[in-house]
Structures are given as C-alpha cells and as structure tokens.
Design an enzyme around this catalytic site. Structure first.
Site, PDB file in Angstrom:
ATOM      1  N   LYS A 130      12.131  10.921  10.497  1.00  0.00           N
ATOM      2  CA  LYS A 130      11.482   9.357  10.445  1.00  0.00           C
ATOM      3  C   LYS A 130      12.511   8.275  10.632  1.00  0.00           C
ATOM      4  O   LYS A 130      13.588   8.052  10.314  1.00  0.00           O
ATOM      5  CB  LYS A 130      11.047   9.081   8.895  1.00  0.00           C
ATOM      6  CG  LYS A 130       9.835   9.740   8.687  1.00  0.00           C
ATOM      7  CD  LYS A 130       9.405   9.322   7.093  1.00  0.00           C
ATOM      8  CE  LYS A 130       7.909  10.034   6.884  1.00  0.00           C
ATOM      9  NZ  LYS A 130       7.457   9.089   5.602  1.00  0.00           N
ATOM     10  N   GLU A 175       5.051   7.051   2.316  1.00  0.00           N
ATOM     11  CA  GLU A 175       5.709   5.781   2.460  1.00  0.00           C
ATOM     12  C   GLU A 175       4.987   4.720   1.740  1.00  0.00           C
ATOM     13  O   GLU A 175       3.903   5.164   1.204  1.00  0.00           O
ATOM     14  CB  GLU A 175       5.891   5.250   4.074  1.00  0.00           C
ATOM     15  CG  GLU A 175       4.258   5.096   4.493  1.00  0.00           C
ATOM     16  CD  GLU A 175       4.575   4.923   5.981  1.00  0.00           C
ATOM     17  OE1 GLU A 175       5.458   4.434   6.566  1.00  0.00           O
ATOM     18  OE2 GLU A 175       3.264   4.451   6.437  1.00  0.00           O
ATOM     19  N   ARG A 225      -7.891   7.730   4.995  1.00  0.00           N
ATOM     20  CA  ARG A 225      -7.871   7.853   6.210  1.00  0.00           C
ATOM     21  C   ARG A 225      -7.829   9.414   6.734  1.00  0.00           C
ATOM     22  O   ARG A 225      -6.988  10.047   6.066  1.00  0.00           O
ATOM     23  CB  ARG A 225      -6.532   7.257   7.044  1.00  0.00           C
ATOM     24  CG  ARG A 225      -6.678   5.805   6.978  1.00  0.00           C
ATOM     25  CD  ARG A 225      -5.277   4.974   7.230  1.00  0.00           C
ATOM     26  NE  ARG A 225      -4.449   5.363   6.180  1.00  0.00           N
ATOM     27  CZ  ARG A 225      -3.211   4.969   6.500  1.00  0.00           C
ATOM     28  NH1 ARG A 225      -2.670   4.417   7.528  1.00  0.00           N
ATOM     29  NH2 ARG A 225      -2.410   5.398   5.656  1.00  0.00           N
ATOM     30  N   GLU A 276       7.649   1.143  11.532  1.00  0.00           N
ATOM     31  CA  GLU A 276       6.214   0.901  10.883  1.00  0.00           C
ATOM     32  C   GLU A 276       4.943   1.005  12.042  1.00  0.00           C
ATOM     33  O   GLU A 276       5.330   0.701  13.250  1.00  0.00           O
ATOM     34  CB  GLU A 276       6.148  -0.307  10.013  1.00  0.00           C
ATOM     35  CG  GLU A 276       7.147  -0.410   8.961  1.00  0.00           C
ATOM     36  CD  GLU A 276       6.992   0.686   7.992  1.00  0.00           C
ATOM     37  OE1 GLU A 276       6.029   1.396   7.902  1.00  0.00           O
ATOM     38  OE2 GLU A 276       8.110   1.046   7.303  1.00  0.00           O
ATOM     39  N   GLY A 277       3.921   1.084  11.640  1.00  0.00           N
ATOM     40  CA  GLY A 277       2.745   1.114  12.842  1.00  0.00           C
ATOM     41  C   GLY A 277       2.163   2.174  13.109  1.00  0.00           C
ATOM     42  O   GLY A 277       1.222   2.273  13.735  1.00  0.00           O
ATOM     43  N   LYS A 283      12.245   2.985   5.570  1.00  0.00           N
ATOM     44  CA  LYS A 283      12.583   4.577   5.177  1.00  0.00           C
ATOM     45  C   LYS A 283      13.848   4.865   4.585  1.00  0.00           C
ATOM     46  O   LYS A 283      13.703   5.793   3.444  1.00  0.00           O
ATOM     47  CB  LYS A 283      12.493   5.226   6.418  1.00  0.00           C
ATOM     48  CG  LYS A 283      10.939   4.890   7.191  1.00  0.00           C
ATOM     49  CD  LYS A 283       9.891   5.510   6.522  1.00  0.00           C
ATOM     50  CE  LYS A 283       8.479   5.298   7.265  1.00  0.00           C
ATOM     51  NZ  LYS A 283       8.148   3.823   7.702  1.00  0.00           N
ATOM     52  N   ARG A 295       0.854  -1.169   0.040  1.00  0.00           N
ATOM     53  CA  ARG A 295       0.034   0.143  -0.115  1.00  0.00           C
ATOM     54  C   ARG A 295       0.862   1.216   0.023  1.00  0.00           C
ATOM     55  O   ARG A 295       1.697   1.235   0.886  1.00  0.00           O
ATOM     56  CB  ARG A 295      -0.820   0.106   1.194  1.00  0.00           C
ATOM     57  CG  ARG A 295      -2.010   0.915   1.093  1.00  0.00           C
ATOM     58  CD  ARG A 295      -2.781   1.115   2.392  1.00  0.00           C
ATOM     59  NE  ARG A 295      -1.994   1.858   3.445  1.00  0.00           N
ATOM     60  CZ  ARG A 295      -1.817   1.728   4.634  1.00  0.00           C
ATOM     61  NH1 ARG A 295      -2.249   0.482   5.114  1.00  0.00           N
ATOM     62  NH2 ARG A 295      -1.016   2.286   5.530  1.00  0.00           N
ATOM     63  N   ASN A 307       4.167   0.741   2.058  1.00  0.00           N
ATOM     64  CA  ASN A 307       4.178  -0.206   3.365  1.00  0.00           C
ATOM     65  C   ASN A 307       4.141  -1.765   2.185  1.00  0.00           C
ATOM     66  O   ASN A 307       3.128  -2.025   1.454  1.00  0.00           O
ATOM     67  CB  ASN A 307       2.882  -0.390   3.912  1.00  0.00           C
ATOM     68  CG  ASN A 307       2.407   1.065   4.483  1.00  0.00           C
ATOM     69  OD1 ASN A 307       3.076   1.370   5.401  1.00  0.00           O
ATOM     70  ND2 ASN A 307       1.972   1.893   4.047  1.00  0.00           N
ATOM     71  N   SER A 343      -2.603  -2.648   6.016  1.00  0.00           N
ATOM     72  CA  SER A 343      -3.857  -3.171   6.454  1.00  0.00           C
ATOM     73  C   SER A 343      -5.026  -2.170   5.907  1.00  0.00           C
ATOM     74  O   SER A 343      -4.796  -1.331   5.180  1.00  0.00           O
ATOM     75  CB  SER A 343      -3.916  -2.863   8.135  1.00  0.00           C
ATOM     76  OG  SER A 343      -3.470  -1.589   8.473  1.00  0.00           O
TER      77      SER A 343
END
Length: 478
Positions: free
Chosen positions: A368, A147, A454, A372-373, A309, A128, A149, A154
């Site tokens: 950064k 970024e 989002r 992740e997360g 990253k 993603r 993923n 998700s």
C-alpha cells in the site's frame, strides 16, 4: 457463504425473472435518487444515470456487523487523539515524508499550523472505517480493517437511498421476510448533523458551509444529499473549487475566511486527498490559507495525516494503542481485534524481514502506498516488481505491507449502465461512518451514523465505486 442463503437458486438462475427484476431495480434506483452524473463529453454534466449497485443484498453475519458498529466511536476517539499528538505524527511519518513528496507537503503545512498556533478550537471529523470479512478455516468470519478514511469519506448520501431499492426487489422475488431484514440506513443525516453542530458552534448565521469540490464531479448526488440535510436546517452551503479559493479567498484580521465575499464557517473537503488535486503552487497556497483560517476544517491537516497508511501500520505495533487509551484495556482489545497484519518497510532489520516475507509469498500480502481514492494498491507479482526495484532504497518506506484478507465469495448480479447482465462471484467491503465534534477539550458529539456495503467482482483486486470497480450494496444480516 453463498448468495443462495439469501436468495434461492431458482430465483438466481431464472433468467427471465432476473431480467425483469433488473429492469425494475434500475427504475427504482432512479426513483430513489441513487444517481451519478454521466460525463462522456464536457457538455453532458446535466445527464444522469443510476449509480451501479447489486441486484440482491449480500448476506453479512450479524455478529461481525454489530462488532463494526460498536468499535466505530473508539476509532473516532483514536483519530482525534492522534491528530492532537504532534510528536506521535512526526515520529510515525518521519520515514515516509523523507521519500513521499505529497505526504511531506502536507506535513509541512501541519508544521506551519503548529508553529503559528491553531486558529480554531472546534474540530469536526467525518470518518469511515472500512473492513472485509476474513474467512477462517472453520468457516466463520473475522472482521479485519482495510483502512480508515478521514478525508472525503464518500457514499454516505447514496447509501442512504439504497435500502428501499433492495427491499422492493426482494418483495418482487417473493422474499418478503428478507425484505424486512434490510436495515434502515441514513448516514447522510448523521454526517450533516455533525457538520451542523460545527457550524452552530462557529456562531455566525451568515457564514456558510463550503464544500470544496472537484472541477468535474460524477458523484455530486452523494454530496447533495448531505447538503439537502443542511438545507433542512436552514444552514447556507456553497460549492467552491480550489481555483475559487485561489482567486477570491482571503483572511481578515481575525483570520476569518472569506471566499467570493462570503464568510466560511466550515470547510468540508471533498477534494484534496490526491497529489493530482494540487495542480499548482497556488493550489497548495489555497490549502494553507484554509488551514490557517478560523473556519472549522473537515478534516484539518493533522486529521488528514492521521488517516495515512503509515499511521495505520504504526498503530498495529505492540503498546501503541495503549498510549492513546491508558487504563482502557477493553477499548484496546476491541480496536486491535480488527487489525490485519501490518508490517513496516523502514530501512533496517525489521523492514528487511518484511521485504523478504513479501517476495517469498506475494499473494499473501497487499502493498500500500500513501494514497487514497481507490486503485492504488499493489498485488501479486507486481509486489515483487516494485519491491525488487526499491528493496535496497529508502524509497520502499513510501509503502506499507498488509496481510491480504480472504473473504468468502458470494454470487450476485452487478448492475452497471451499458454492462451485460450476468452472474458474478463477488467480494464485499463493509464501511462504517463515524462523526465527532470537539470544542477545546470537550467532546460535543461522538457517534456511529450508518454503514456502507460495496461489492465487486472477485476478478478485481482493488478499486471502489468512484473508481468504476465496486458497486453499492446492502447487508442482509444472517
């Protein structure tokens, strides 16, 4: 761009109507299965609520939305090419693995797999790519990547269920024309299609697709929608934890992976992207066991590293994209157009320049780490605090610096369980799902399979839905 372009002010400010719409929206979300588990106590995992979402869809310019979809297959190809280039990965990550233990542990697994030789020629990627819309001085928007993923990307499941929620709310608000502009979106089906293809190529009907999951999972329904799509194809699935692999995982003489006595065709990692996921050396051993196996890994270790990253920053250097797309200047141009400014913090004059630039204007950048997360990035005065502490040390190479993107805020209502209903200034992030399957040198599948929007209150700098900051949304193309 204000929300009023999609919803009139008289609707946005009509408190009784807003309350009625919000009540209906929550019920519709539950009916549609836009769900998350409630985990207030260890014994409450059977309780669920609606996942947080916006009351209204957010306007998104059609041109930049289509741009994001169009470039996704090129990003799929880029990630796959990077994963096949061990020299590039080693050079790109050299400074990072010297100071970041987590990345170094992953890289050592990568090196061991290279030394032994990859057991499986089938590669499965579920990615993603995330973007924000940078507001130019003339009022137009420019698509800039946050970024990509490559690990446990998700909300492909829940974003497949949200369009009908916003369609219903717009109809109730008297905005029938806008309701018809909410796009169909089913990333879950596309993600499952790629997993199914990898399972099929593996060639054993008895072997399962293993979802490697956390001990406790609030976002289980997002994963279940992908599982459901696999069940429709009569593909067996199992959910296992690292502990299960530690206790019952084994390889036979052909390196076929067995967990709890069942052969595993595909390992779909939904856990393992953060240091805290690896609670012991046994957990690291389990990751290595799976990587060494004949099972198709999503992602495999080299694809995991391709999503770091540091790799993102190195790709922005002049001439690097051309290495992966020789004689394809249009592809290079399409990808590079989405890059924000990315800067190295490696030791040397270039890194020193980056440090000075960040300290002089910290509000213009994001610092950064290789994590992740959600909730890991550093902003504003905290950038100065971190860099002042490490600016003369190699520890600074654990980070990269990126230009801060400045999207135009819109007004919306964020619906969260037990949160007051109030209008907020909001910022949105657009994600685009891509899948690919390769067998040896042959690309079997390379598709863009859907999107995710989002939205969060502008008072929050960082954090996704799972981190409790952002909420699910839908684009209303304008």
């Amino acid at each position: 761009m204000r929300m009023a372009q999609g919803i009139p002010d008289e609707v946005m400010m009509n408190t009784s109507l807003i309350q009625e719409l919000a009540d209906v929206a929550k019920d519709v979300a539950l009916l549609q299965g836009v769900l998350m588990r409630i985990q207030e106590t260890p014994n409450s995992s059977e309780l669920v609520t609606y996942a947080p979402f916006t009351l209204f869809p957010t306007p998104v310019p059609k041109a930049v939305f289509l741009q994001a979809l169009a470039v996704q297959t090129h990003y799929n190809t880029l990630v796959d090419k990077i994963s096949q280039d061990p020299d590039f990965l080693e050079e790109a990550l050299a400074s990072t693995i010297a100071v970041d233990d987590f990345t170094a542990r992953l890289f050592r697994i990568h090196q061991q797999i290279l030394k032994e030789g990859r057991s499986q020629s089938i590669v499965l990627g579920l990615n993603r790519s995330d973007y924000m819309l940078d507001q130019r001085d003339d009022g137009s928007s420019s698509l800039k990547q946050i970024e990509i993923n490559t690990f446990a990307a998700s909300f492909g499941g829940l974003s497949s269920r949200t369009p009908d929620v916003h369609r219903q709310i717009l109809k109730m608000a008297g905005r029938l024309e806008e309701s018809q502009r909410i796009l169909d979106n089913n990333p879950a089906a596309g993600l499952a299609r790629a997993v199914a293809k990898a399972w099929e190529l593996y060639g054993s009907e008895r072997a399962v697709v293993m979802f490697l999951v956390e001990e406790s999972q609030r976002n289980i329904f997002d994963q279940r929608y992908i599982e459901s799509e696999l069940w429709k194809r009569n593909i067996p699935t199992k959910r296992k934890r690292f502990d299960d692999v530690c206790e019952t995982g084994s390889l036979d003489q052909d390196k076929r992976l067995f967990v709890d006595g069942q052969e595993v065709a595909v390992v779909y990692f939904r856990n393992g992207y953060m240091p805290q996921n690896y609670l012991s050396e046994k957990t690291w051993d389990a990751r290595l066991l799976m990587e060494r196996s004949l099972a198709v890994k999503c992602p495999d270790i080299s694809t995991h590293l391709a999503g770091t990253k540091k790799v993102q920053q190195v790709l922005a250097k002049p001439g690097v994209l051309e290495k992966f797309f020789p004689d394809q200047p249009q592809v290079v141009e399409q990808i590079r157009a989405t890059f924000a400014g990315l800067y190295t913090l490696d030791i040397g004059p270039e890194g020193d320049k980056t440090v000075a630039m960040a300290l002089a204007a910290p509000d213009q950048f994001v610092l950064k780490p290789q994590r992740e997360g959600g909730g890991n990035n550093i902003y504003g005065s905290e950038i100065c605090q971190v860099l002042q502490g490490v600016k003369e040390s190699t520890e600074r190479t654990a980070y990269i610096l990126m230009d801060k993107i400045h999207p135009a805020p819109v007004q919306n209502y964020l619906l969260r369980r037990d949160a007051p209903l109030q209008i907020s200034n909001c910022l949105s992030e657009l994600g685009v799902f891509g899948v690919y399957v390769r067998q040896g040198k042959d690309t079997v599948m390379n598709d863009c399979v859907g999107h995710l929007l989002r939205t969060k209150s502008s008072e929050h700098s960082d954090g996704g839905v799972a981190a409790g900051v952002a909420v699910l949304d839908n684009p209303l193309l304008v």
